[in-house]
Design a protein around this motif. Structure first.
Motif, PDB file in Angstrom:
ATOM      1  N   PHE A  28       0.833  -1.200   0.000  1.00  0.00           N
ATOM      2  CA  PHE A  28       0.000   0.000   0.000  1.00  0.00           C
ATOM      3  C   PHE A  28       0.867   1.249   0.000  1.00  0.00           C
ATOM      4  O   PHE A  28       0.604   2.204  -0.741  1.00  0.00           O
ATOM      5  CB  PHE A  28      -0.931   0.002   1.211  1.00  0.00           C
ATOM      6  CG  PHE A  28      -1.823   1.215   1.277  1.00  0.00           C
ATOM      7  CD1 PHE A  28      -2.924   1.331   0.452  1.00  0.00           C
ATOM      8  CD2 PHE A  28      -1.555   2.256   2.160  1.00  0.00           C
ATOM      9  CE1 PHE A  28      -3.751   2.455   0.492  1.00  0.00           C
ATOM     10  CE2 PHE A  28      -2.365   3.380   2.218  1.00  0.00           C
ATOM     11  CZ  PHE A  28      -3.465   3.474   1.378  1.00  0.00           C
ATOM     12  N   THR A  29       1.901   1.258   0.820  1.00  0.00           N
ATOM     13  CA  THR A  29       2.823   2.393   0.857  1.00  0.00           C
ATOM     14  C   THR A  29       3.461   2.605  -0.506  1.00  0.00           C
ATOM     15  O   THR A  29       3.588   3.744  -0.976  1.00  0.00           O
ATOM     16  CB  THR A  29       3.906   2.169   1.921  1.00  0.00           C
ATOM     17  OG1 THR A  29       3.290   2.057   3.210  1.00  0.00           O
ATOM     18  CG2 THR A  29       4.894   3.317   1.951  1.00  0.00           C
ATOM     19  N   VAL A  89       0.919   4.221  -2.871  1.00  0.00           N
ATOM     20  CA  VAL A  89       0.748   5.650  -2.601  1.00  0.00           C
ATOM     21  C   VAL A  89       1.965   6.420  -3.109  1.00  0.00           C
ATOM     22  O   VAL A  89       1.845   7.503  -3.692  1.00  0.00           O
ATOM     23  CB  VAL A  89       0.533   5.906  -1.100  1.00  0.00           C
ATOM     24  CG1 VAL A  89       0.517   7.410  -0.810  1.00  0.00           C
ATOM     25  CG2 VAL A  89      -0.773   5.279  -0.628  1.00  0.00           C
ATOM     26  N   ARG A 138       4.576   5.491   9.610  1.00  0.00           N
ATOM     27  CA  ARG A 138       4.184   5.590   8.202  1.00  0.00           C
ATOM     28  C   ARG A 138       3.497   6.926   7.959  1.00  0.00           C
ATOM     29  O   ARG A 138       2.342   7.120   8.313  1.00  0.00           O
ATOM     30  CB  ARG A 138       3.271   4.425   7.812  1.00  0.00           C
ATOM     31  CG  ARG A 138       4.023   3.095   7.790  1.00  0.00           C
ATOM     32  CD  ARG A 138       3.173   1.960   7.291  1.00  0.00           C
ATOM     33  NE  ARG A 138       3.958   0.737   7.209  1.00  0.00           N
ATOM     34  CZ  ARG A 138       4.724   0.391   6.191  1.00  0.00           C
ATOM     35  NH1 ARG A 138       4.812   1.193   5.149  1.00  0.00           N
ATOM     36  NH2 ARG A 138       5.407  -0.734   6.193  1.00  0.00           N
ATOM     37  N   GLY A 149      -1.615   7.784   2.783  1.00  0.00           N
ATOM     38  CA  GLY A 149      -2.950   7.596   2.219  1.00  0.00           C
ATOM     39  C   GLY A 149      -4.044   8.253   3.031  1.00  0.00           C
ATOM     40  O   GLY A 149      -5.209   7.830   2.961  1.00  0.00           O
ATOM     41  N   SER A 151      -6.883   5.631   3.402  1.00  0.00           N
ATOM     42  CA  SER A 151      -6.493   4.511   4.248  1.00  0.00           C
ATOM     43  C   SER A 151      -7.383   4.404   5.479  1.00  0.00           C
ATOM     44  O   SER A 151      -7.711   5.393   6.120  1.00  0.00           O
ATOM     45  CB  SER A 151      -5.038   4.674   4.699  1.00  0.00           C
ATOM     46  OG  SER A 151      -4.724   3.753   5.711  1.00  0.00           O
ATOM     47  N   ASP A 152      -7.766   3.159   5.825  1.00  0.00           N
ATOM     48  CA  ASP A 152      -8.548   2.938   7.033  1.00  0.00           C
ATOM     49  C   ASP A 152      -7.770   2.128   8.064  1.00  0.00           C
ATOM     50  O   ASP A 152      -8.341   1.500   8.945  1.00  0.00           O
ATOM     51  CB  ASP A 152      -9.876   2.249   6.713  1.00  0.00           C
ATOM     52  CG  ASP A 152      -9.696   0.958   5.933  1.00  0.00           C
ATOM     53  OD1 ASP A 152      -8.545   0.528   5.771  1.00  0.00           O
ATOM     54  OD2 ASP A 152     -10.708   0.382   5.479  1.00  0.00           O
ATOM     55  N   CYS A 153      -6.441   2.173   7.952  1.00  0.00           N
ATOM     56  CA  CYS A 153      -5.589   1.446   8.891  1.00  0.00           C
ATOM     57  C   CYS A 153      -4.284   2.221   9.014  1.00  0.00           C
ATOM     58  O   CYS A 153      -3.429   2.139   8.138  1.00  0.00           O
ATOM     59  CB  CYS A 153      -5.331   0.024   8.384  1.00  0.00           C
ATOM     60  SG  CYS A 153      -4.368  -1.016   9.489  1.00  0.00           S
ATOM     61  N   GLN A 154      -4.133   2.983  10.094  1.00  0.00           N
ATOM     62  CA  GLN A 154      -3.001   3.895  10.220  1.00  0.00           C
ATOM     63  C   GLN A 154      -2.298   3.736  11.558  1.00  0.00           C
ATOM     64  O   GLN A 154      -2.888   3.259  12.523  1.00  0.00           O
ATOM     65  CB  GLN A 154      -3.477   5.348  10.053  1.00  0.00           C
ATOM     66  CG  GLN A 154      -4.141   5.618   8.712  1.00  0.00           C
ATOM     67  CD  GLN A 154      -4.927   6.911   8.709  1.00  0.00           C
ATOM     68  OE1 GLN A 154      -4.990   7.625   9.701  1.00  0.00           O
ATOM     69  NE2 GLN A 154      -5.548   7.216   7.572  1.00  0.00           N
ATOM     70  N   ASN A 176      -7.725   7.504  10.749  1.00  0.00           N
ATOM     71  CA  ASN A 176      -8.218   6.144  10.967  1.00  0.00           C
ATOM     72  C   ASN A 176      -7.155   5.351  11.721  1.00  0.00           C
ATOM     73  O   ASN A 176      -6.570   4.405  11.188  1.00  0.00           O
ATOM     74  CB  ASN A 176      -8.554   5.463   9.640  1.00  0.00           C
ATOM     75  CG  ASN A 176      -9.970   5.758   9.167  1.00  0.00           C
ATOM     76  OD1 ASN A 176     -10.935   5.221   9.682  1.00  0.00           O
ATOM     77  ND2 ASN A 176     -10.087   6.657   8.184  1.00  0.00           N
ATOM     78  N   CYS A 186      -2.384  -7.849   0.776  1.00  0.00           N
ATOM     79  CA  CYS A 186      -2.844  -6.592   0.171  1.00  0.00           C
ATOM     80  C   CYS A 186      -3.207  -6.834  -1.289  1.00  0.00           C
ATOM     81  O   CYS A 186      -2.345  -6.755  -2.170  1.00  0.00           O
ATOM     82  CB  CYS A 186      -1.762  -5.516   0.285  1.00  0.00           C
ATOM     83  SG  CYS A 186      -2.257  -3.887  -0.340  1.00  0.00           S
ATOM     84  N   TRP A 196     -14.343  -0.221   0.809  1.00  0.00           N
ATOM     85  CA  TRP A 196     -13.996   1.171   0.533  1.00  0.00           C
ATOM     86  C   TRP A 196     -15.055   1.906  -0.279  1.00  0.00           C
ATOM     87  O   TRP A 196     -15.653   2.869   0.181  1.00  0.00           O
ATOM     88  CB  TRP A 196     -12.662   1.221  -0.228  1.00  0.00           C
ATOM     89  CG  TRP A 196     -11.447   1.149   0.622  1.00  0.00           C
ATOM     90  CD1 TRP A 196     -11.381   0.776   1.933  1.00  0.00           C
ATOM     91  CD2 TRP A 196     -10.111   1.450   0.214  1.00  0.00           C
ATOM     92  NE1 TRP A 196     -10.090   0.825   2.376  1.00  0.00           N
ATOM     93  CE2 TRP A 196      -9.285   1.230   1.348  1.00  0.00           C
ATOM     94  CE3 TRP A 196      -9.529   1.859  -0.971  1.00  0.00           C
ATOM     95  CZ2 TRP A 196      -7.907   1.438   1.303  1.00  0.00           C
ATOM     96  CZ3 TRP A 196      -8.164   2.063  -1.018  1.00  0.00           C
ATOM     97  CH2 TRP A 196      -7.368   1.853   0.107  1.00  0.00           C
TER      98      TRP A 196
END
Length: 290
Positions: free
Chosen positions: A5-6, A9, A32, A44, A48-51, A79, A190, A219
């Motif tokens: 994911f990183t 982005v 991150r 993100g 993003s919904d996981c931080q 998030n 992912c 999402w």
């Protein structure tokens, strides 16, 4: 929180990066974030919904010291994972996450629906059959690879944002490009997943999100308003739950503070239950380093 994911982005926002601090030659923790030295934002942010921070197990660094080590004057999030005690004191809001639970299989989930919401399930399945009779053969694809279907979903979602007076995320080029890139991402933890409900060969509802081996993060769901009377969004979520269970996925995470009925045309839930303060719970806020 996965590196894929990183990386995705970073491809659409190349000026962004992630911070890492070291100790005794090791890397005990990283934060991150995006942005140059100074204010930092979660990777993100807005999507993003996981931080949070990725730290060595058992390590509990001082929050402000970690930010200074990462050359950050602040860290903004919207998030935050509930277990992120590192940043919880700086959260401004707390939201419970809602999930569709198919850990015991779809048949067990449907039995719960029949017991708790029999009218809802009966009505939704009847509308699915009516869609097939009146429009044409109904077909569901859990992992659609057709780029045209993804473009259709984004167009529907943009129209929905505008129709409801919300900020159109797809008006931001980087989000459109990010979703396009994630759609082609295939990694064990992912994987971009586009699910589409078709009637007579044409898409009537679709959803894009990310999935790991056990969780599908929901999402962007949307549907063609021309087929609203058939509740295609609800039918889609039922078929997603069924397909996810068949793939060994146990939870469909609807996100912090959101339920299926908030994104479906008839205002009813699809067997959604809340989690008090689970891994997907959302917290928003910011912390500043002195």
């Amino acid at each position: 929180m996965e590196p894929e994911f990183t990386d995705a982005v970073g491809r659409v926002r190349p000026a962004r990066g992630w911070r890492c601090c070291t100790r005794a030659g090791n890397r005990p923790g990283s934060c991150r974030t995006s942005g140059a030295a100074g204010p930092g934002r979660a990777i993100g942010l807005g999507v993003s919904d996981c931080q949070g921070a990725v730290v060595q197990q058992g390590l509990v660094p001082d929050t402000r010291a970690l930010l200074r080590a990462c050359s950050l004057s602040s860290f903004a999030f919207d998030n935050l994972q509930a277990e992120q005690h590192l940043f919880l004191p700086y959260a401004a809001e707390r939201h419970a996450a809602h999930v569709i639970d198919v850990q015991q299989g779809y048949a067990a989930y449907e039995r719960v629906l029949r017991a708790q919401s029999p009218k809802f399930l009966k009505t939704t399945l009847a509308k699915e059959r009516r869609l097939g009779r009146q429009v044409g053969d109904v077909r569901f694809v859990f992992d659609e690879r057709d780029p045209a279907a993804l473009r259709t979903l984004m167009a529907w979602k943009s129209a929905q944002y505008r129709r409801t007076g919300r900020r159109d995320r797809f008006a931001q080029e980087w989000i459109t490009r990010l979703v396009g890139g994630l759609a082609g991402t295939r990694a064990p933890e992912c994987t971009g997943t586009l699910s589409v409900l078709y009637a007579d060969g044409r898409p009537v509802a679709a959803h894009f999100g990310l999935r790991s081996a056990t969780v599908l993060a929901c999402w962007f769901p949307a549907y063609d308003p021309g087929f609203a009377k058939y509740s295609p969004g609800l039918v889609l979520h039922l078929r997603m739950a069924e397909a996810a269970a068949a793939e060994g996925i146990g939870l469909l995470d609807m996100g912090a503070g959101r339920r299926v009925q908030g994104r479906a045309e008839d205002g009813r839930a699809v067997g959604v239950r809340g989690r008090g303060d689970p891994p997907g719970s959302g917290r928003r806020g910011a912390v500043a380093a002195p």
